[in-house]
Design an enzyme around this catalytic site. Structure first.
Site, mmCIF file in Angstrom:
data_model
loop_
_atom_site.group_PDB
_atom_site.id
_atom_site.type_symbol
_atom_site.label_atom_id
_atom_site.label_comp_id
_atom_site.label_asym_id
_atom_site.label_seq_id
_atom_site.Cartn_x
_atom_site.Cartn_y
_atom_site.Cartn_z
ATOM 1 N N ARG A 1 0.834 -1.210 0.000
ATOM 2 C CA ARG A 1 0.000 0.000 0.000
ATOM 3 C C ARG A 1 0.869 1.261 0.000
ATOM 4 O O ARG A 1 0.995 1.934 -1.011
ATOM 5 C CB ARG A 1 -0.939 -0.017 1.222
ATOM 6 N N ASP A 2 1.514 1.557 1.097
ATOM 7 C CA ASP A 2 2.315 2.778 1.197
ATOM 8 C C ASP A 2 3.502 2.734 0.240
ATOM 9 O O ASP A 2 3.947 3.764 -0.277
ATOM 10 C CB ASP A 2 2.796 2.953 2.637
ATOM 11 N N HIS B 1 6.317 4.389 12.563
ATOM 12 C CA HIS B 1 6.337 4.341 11.095
ATOM 13 C C HIS B 1 7.338 5.383 10.613
ATOM 14 O O HIS B 1 7.123 6.580 10.775
ATOM 15 C CB HIS B 1 4.920 4.659 10.581
ATOM 16 N N HIS C 1 10.016 6.917 7.550
ATOM 17 C CA HIS C 1 10.581 7.014 6.199
ATOM 18 C C HIS C 1 12.071 7.313 6.345
ATOM 19 O O HIS C 1 12.538 7.708 7.416
ATOM 20 C CB HIS C 1 9.861 8.100 5.405
ATOM 21 N N CYS D 1 4.971 9.708 -0.260
ATOM 22 C CA CYS D 1 3.610 10.198 -0.044
ATOM 23 C C CYS D 1 3.320 11.314 -1.037
ATOM 24 O O CYS D 1 4.085 12.294 -1.112
ATOM 25 C CB CYS D 1 3.441 10.713 1.388
ATOM 26 N N ASN E 1 9.931 4.355 2.429
ATOM 27 C CA ASN E 1 9.852 3.893 3.805
ATOM 28 C C ASN E 1 11.149 3.204 4.224
ATOM 29 O O ASN E 1 11.985 2.833 3.391
ATOM 30 C CB ASN E 1 8.715 2.871 3.937
#
Length: 307
Positions: free
Chosen positions: A15-16, A207, A209, A240, A249
């Site tokens: 997803r990300d 989370h 990056h 993003c 990430n």
């Protein structure tokens, strides 16, 4: 220094990791990617998103991806949900876990969703209520928990406030997120320690990056505070669309390598994560950013990541 014995890795690559790619990724490749991630031992995988396909076209095939998810794998697959319409689609696709997302910065949420933080939480109140009533668990993201691309430094008090409000809605986990990868270990310690003053340790995930190369250092800061759940993306994929300058990430295989060297159990095979990332790399036709992936290529395909 007391560190956790075991860590849970939440894989966000499907997803990300893919949402910001310019190259269209065929559904079959996404499904193969997810199957490989499961084979690598990952058991928490964010597989899809039900945001408006016009906003994130790369993830428009979420229902088709859901149909291709492996059965009886022991893995939990989740989907990002922006509103009740997205929840309806996620429930129809059979997801048993969803994620909702807000931020610690009004400027970011306006760019991302057209709402303020307060307005986004009001929307998610109904989403979380309906999801939990249907037996679906919910995770909540707090984006821009350290630095906002529009407002700059973010106050730790604001991060804790938003995290508490998400928990009050009924989420079972809050992912404190460095959306643009600008945080350093001292900031992580300061903010997360403040959040933990009111939020149970078991409810917190981190989370990161890796825009400035500080993601693994930030993980260590989290480990020293006792955090045991970390997000990562195979190959270091990610970015993003609403966070200018944000790179990928934290790479899952790099995280696994570091944790293995520290004697911390993950249950994840780093070599197989590299193989999963390679599925996407071949489609993109470009190198990935993870150190482990590059090391494999430099050694003529011989992966040096420990099994």
């Amino acid at each position: 220094m007391r560190l956790p014995d075991r860590v849970i890795i939440v894989e966000v690559g499907p997803r990300d990791g893919l949402q910001n790619e310019a190259t269209p990724i065929p559904t079959a490749v996404k499904v193969a990617f997810i199957h490989k991630l499961v084979e690598a031992g990952l058991r928490q995988i964010e597989a899809a998103s039900f945001v408006n396909p016009k906003v994130i076209p790369q993830l428009a095939d979420a229902p088709d991806v859901a149909r291709g998810l492996p059965n009886s794998s022991g893995a939990t697959f989740s989907a990002l949900v922006p509103n009740e319409k997205g929840l309806d689609r996620a429930l129809e696709a059979g997801f048993q876990r969803i994620a909702v997302f807000t931020a610690a910065s009004d400027s970011f949420t306006r760019k991302n969703t057209g709402m303020t933080v307060d307005e986004s939480l009001a929307v998610f109140e109904a989403v979380v209520r309906r999801a939990t009533s249907a037996g679906v668990s919910v995770r909540g993201y707090v984006s821009t928990s350290f630095v906002c691309p529009y407002e700059g430094e973010v106050r730790k008090e604001r991060v804790r406030e938003v995290a508490e409000r998400l928990l009050a809605l009924g989420v079972d986990e809050v992912a404190v997120s460095d959306t643009i990868g600008a945080a350093g270990p001292v900031e992580v310690t300061r903010t997360v320690e403040w959040v933990l003053g009111r939020v149970p340790l078991t409810k917190i995930a981190l989370h990161f990056h890796d825009t400035y190369g500080t993601a693994l250092a930030n993980v260590l800061a989290g480990l020293q505070l006792g955090v045991t759940t970390f997000d990562a993306s195979a190959g270091g994929l990610g970015g993003c669309p609403f966070a200018p300058g944000a790179s990928g990430n934290l790479a899952t295989e790099d995280l696994v390598y570091m944790l293995d060297r520290m004697g911390i159990v993950t249950g994840v095979n780093g070599r197989k994560v590299v193989e999963a990332a390679d599925v996407v790399a071949r489609t993109l036709g470009r190198p990935l950013t993870s150190a482990a992936w590059r090391r494999m290529r430099a050694s003529g395909g011989e992966c040096t990541v420990p099994p």
